[in-house]
Structure formats: structure tokens, C-alpha cells
Design a protein around this motif. Structure first.
Motif, PDB file in Angstrom:
ATOM      1  N   GLY A  28      21.351  52.998  30.595  1.00 55.04           N
ATOM      2  CA  GLY A  28      21.607  52.195  31.917  1.00 55.04           C
ATOM      3  C   GLY A  28      22.211  50.805  31.989  1.00 55.04           C
ATOM      4  O   GLY A  28      22.712  50.390  30.843  1.00 55.04           O
ATOM      5  N   HIS A  29      22.440  50.148  32.883  1.00 54.85           N
ATOM      6  CA  HIS A  29      23.167  48.891  33.159  1.00 54.85           C
ATOM      7  C   HIS A  29      22.416  48.059  34.181  1.00 54.85           C
ATOM      8  O   HIS A  29      21.787  48.606  35.314  1.00 54.85           O
ATOM      9  N   THR A  30      22.693  46.767  34.207  1.00 54.90           N
ATOM     10  CA  THR A  30      22.300  45.915  35.468  1.00 54.90           C
ATOM     11  C   THR A  30      24.034  45.611  35.902  1.00 54.90           C
ATOM     12  O   THR A  30      24.645  45.090  35.175  1.00 54.90           O
ATOM     13  N   TRP A  31      24.246  46.647  36.891  1.00 50.09           N
ATOM     14  CA  TRP A  31      25.512  46.498  37.728  1.00 50.09           C
ATOM     15  C   TRP A  31      25.807  45.421  38.553  1.00 50.09           C
ATOM     16  O   TRP A  31      24.814  45.020  39.247  1.00 50.09           O
ATOM     17  N   ASP A  32      26.824  44.437  38.222  1.00 51.06           N
ATOM     18  CA  ASP A  32      27.098  43.538  39.144  1.00 51.06           C
ATOM     19  C   ASP A  32      28.365  44.043  40.104  1.00 51.06           C
ATOM     20  O   ASP A  32      29.186  44.573  39.636  1.00 51.06           O
ATOM     21  N   VAL A  33      28.341  43.691  41.556  1.00 52.30           N
ATOM     22  CA  VAL A  33      29.314  44.288  42.440  1.00 52.30           C
ATOM     23  C   VAL A  33      29.682  43.256  43.193  1.00 52.30           C
ATOM     24  O   VAL A  33      28.900  42.711  43.705  1.00 52.30           O
ATOM     25  N   GLU A  34      31.129  43.157  43.438  1.00 53.36           N
ATOM     26  CA  GLU A  34      31.664  41.852  44.208  1.00 53.36           C
ATOM     27  C   GLU A  34      32.341  42.817  45.316  1.00 53.36           C
ATOM     28  O   GLU A  34      33.170  43.927  44.970  1.00 53.36           O
ATOM     29  N   VAL A 111      36.677  46.140  45.626  1.00 54.23           N
ATOM     30  CA  VAL A 111      35.259  46.220  45.400  1.00 54.23           C
ATOM     31  C   VAL A 111      35.244  46.181  43.681  1.00 54.23           C
ATOM     32  O   VAL A 111      36.103  46.929  43.206  1.00 54.23           O
ATOM     33  N   ALA A 112      34.558  45.345  43.068  1.00 57.67           N
ATOM     34  CA  ALA A 112      34.603  45.184  41.583  1.00 57.67           C
ATOM     35  C   ALA A 112      33.200  45.543  41.187  1.00 57.67           C
ATOM     36  O   ALA A 112      32.356  45.000  41.739  1.00 57.67           O
ATOM     37  N   VAL A 113      33.310  46.425  40.123  1.00 56.87           N
ATOM     38  CA  VAL A 113      32.040  46.688  39.617  1.00 56.87           C
ATOM     39  C   VAL A 113      32.120  46.533  38.038  1.00 56.87           C
ATOM     40  O   VAL A 113      33.019  46.754  37.489  1.00 56.87           O
ATOM     41  N   TRP A 114      30.945  45.379  37.612  1.00 53.06           N
ATOM     42  CA  TRP A 114      30.834  45.110  36.303  1.00 53.06           C
ATOM     43  C   TRP A 114      29.816  46.040  35.631  1.00 53.06           C
ATOM     44  O   TRP A 114      28.733  45.794  36.267  1.00 53.06           O
ATOM     45  N   GLU A 115      30.190  46.786  34.708  1.00 58.05           N
ATOM     46  CA  GLU A 115      28.925  47.287  33.922  1.00 58.05           C
ATOM     47  C   GLU A 115      28.393  46.497  32.946  1.00 58.05           C
ATOM     48  O   GLU A 115      27.231  46.733  32.285  1.00 58.05           O
ATOM     49  N   SER A 116      28.931  45.408  32.494  1.00 59.88           N
ATOM     50  CA  SER A 116      28.346  44.405  31.302  1.00 59.88           C
ATOM     51  C   SER A 116      29.009  43.188  31.894  1.00 59.88           C
ATOM     52  O   SER A 116      30.216  42.999  32.765  1.00 59.88           O
ATOM     53  N   PRO A 117      28.619  41.985  31.236  1.00 63.49           N
ATOM     54  CA  PRO A 117      29.313  40.806  31.552  1.00 63.49           C
ATOM     55  C   PRO A 117      30.989  40.586  30.906  1.00 63.49           C
ATOM     56  O   PRO A 117      31.394  39.752  31.494  1.00 63.49           O
ATOM     57  N   VAL A 118      31.445  41.796  30.188  1.00 61.57           N
ATOM     58  CA  VAL A 118      32.804  41.526  29.753  1.00 61.57           C
ATOM     59  C   VAL A 118      33.407  42.857  30.110  1.00 61.57           C
ATOM     60  O   VAL A 118      34.847  42.958  29.885  1.00 61.57           O
ATOM     61  N   ALA A 119      32.941  43.638  31.093  1.00 59.30           N
ATOM     62  CA  ALA A 119      33.710  44.831  31.451  1.00 59.30           C
ATOM     63  C   ALA A 119      33.612  45.160  32.889  1.00 59.30           C
ATOM     64  O   ALA A 119      32.550  45.480  33.477  1.00 59.30           O
ATOM     65  N   ARG A 120      34.745  45.244  33.864  1.00 60.43           N
ATOM     66  CA  ARG A 120      34.712  45.691  35.225  1.00 60.43           C
ATOM     67  C   ARG A 120      35.892  46.370  35.493  1.00 60.43           C
ATOM     68  O   ARG A 120      36.823  46.503  34.834  1.00 60.43           O
TER      69      ARG A 120
END
Length: 126
Positions: A28-34, A111-120
């Protein structure tokens, strides 16, 4: 051109299909989406697109995926739930909402999807 960006997140699990590494297993991930939108003209309030409205557009799209196993959620029940595919699907879904609300005056640019704080990954209008 004016641009504006909102960011939100959701939590979900996935397992990558046809992948040779550990990510083929359920994780799993906490996905950040911009989401970034842009346009040349402002509305009668001198606003490109209300931040509140764009955040609503994004959160309602992400609600389909939140706390779910993405491999079971269309279209990822047949399409590999990679960050790349997730970015494109979110882009398409938010685009419908924004262009409908603004009569095409405002477009989703990326749209930017971050699957971790260092990978988008970014999916953008070409």
C-alpha cells in the motif's frame, strides 16, 4: 497563462501486474496527488477556477480509490494499477469535471502522483 494547483491524498493498496520485483506483491501507499489547471482568462470574479471547486473535483475523483485494493477497482481490474496509469486516469476524470464546469475556459495541464515522498510520476497535456 494563469495556473493553479491543489493537492490531496488517499490511501490504497495495489499489486503490479507483469512486474519482476517486490511490487508485484500486495502493498500500500499513501498517494499524494497534485492537479494543475491553467487558462488565459479569468471569470467575472477575476478567478481562474476556485481552489475550493478544484479541490472538490479532485477529492470526489479520489474517493473512488480511497482505502481500496486498486486491482479490484475499474479500470484497474483490467489495467495495471501503476502510478503512471493512475495519473492518466485521474487526469481524464478531473478533466471532464473542470472543462464541464468552465465551458473549456480552463484545462487540466497535469496530474502528479506521488507514491512516496521521493517518487512521483506526471501525466500532462502534450
Amino acid at each position: 497563462m494563469y495556473t493553479l494547483t491543489v493537492k490531496y491524498h488517499f490511501d490504497a493498496a495495489h499489486a503490479l501486474r507483469s512486474y519482476e520485483g517486490e511490487c508485484r506483491n500486495l502493498h500500500g501507499h499513501t498517494w499524494d496527488v497534485e492537479v494543475t489547471v491553467g487558462g488565459e482568462t479569468l471569470d467575472d470574479r477575476d478567478i481562474l477556477y476556485d481552489f475550493k471547486d478544484l479541490k472538490t473535483d479532485l477529492t470526489e475523483v479520489l474517493a473512488e480509490f480511497d482505502h481500496r485494493y486498486l486491482n479490484e477497482v475499474p479500470p484497474f481490474d483490467r489495467l495495471s494499477p501503476t502510478a503512471e496509469n493512475l495519473a492518466r486516469i485521474i487526469f481524464e476524470k478531473v478533466t471532464v469535471r473542470v472543462e464541464e464546469a468552465t465551458g473549456g475556459r480552463v484545462q487540466v495541464l497535469e496530474v502528479a502522483v506521488w507514491e512516496s515522498p521521493v517518487a512521483r510520476v506526471v501525466f500532462s497535456r502534450a
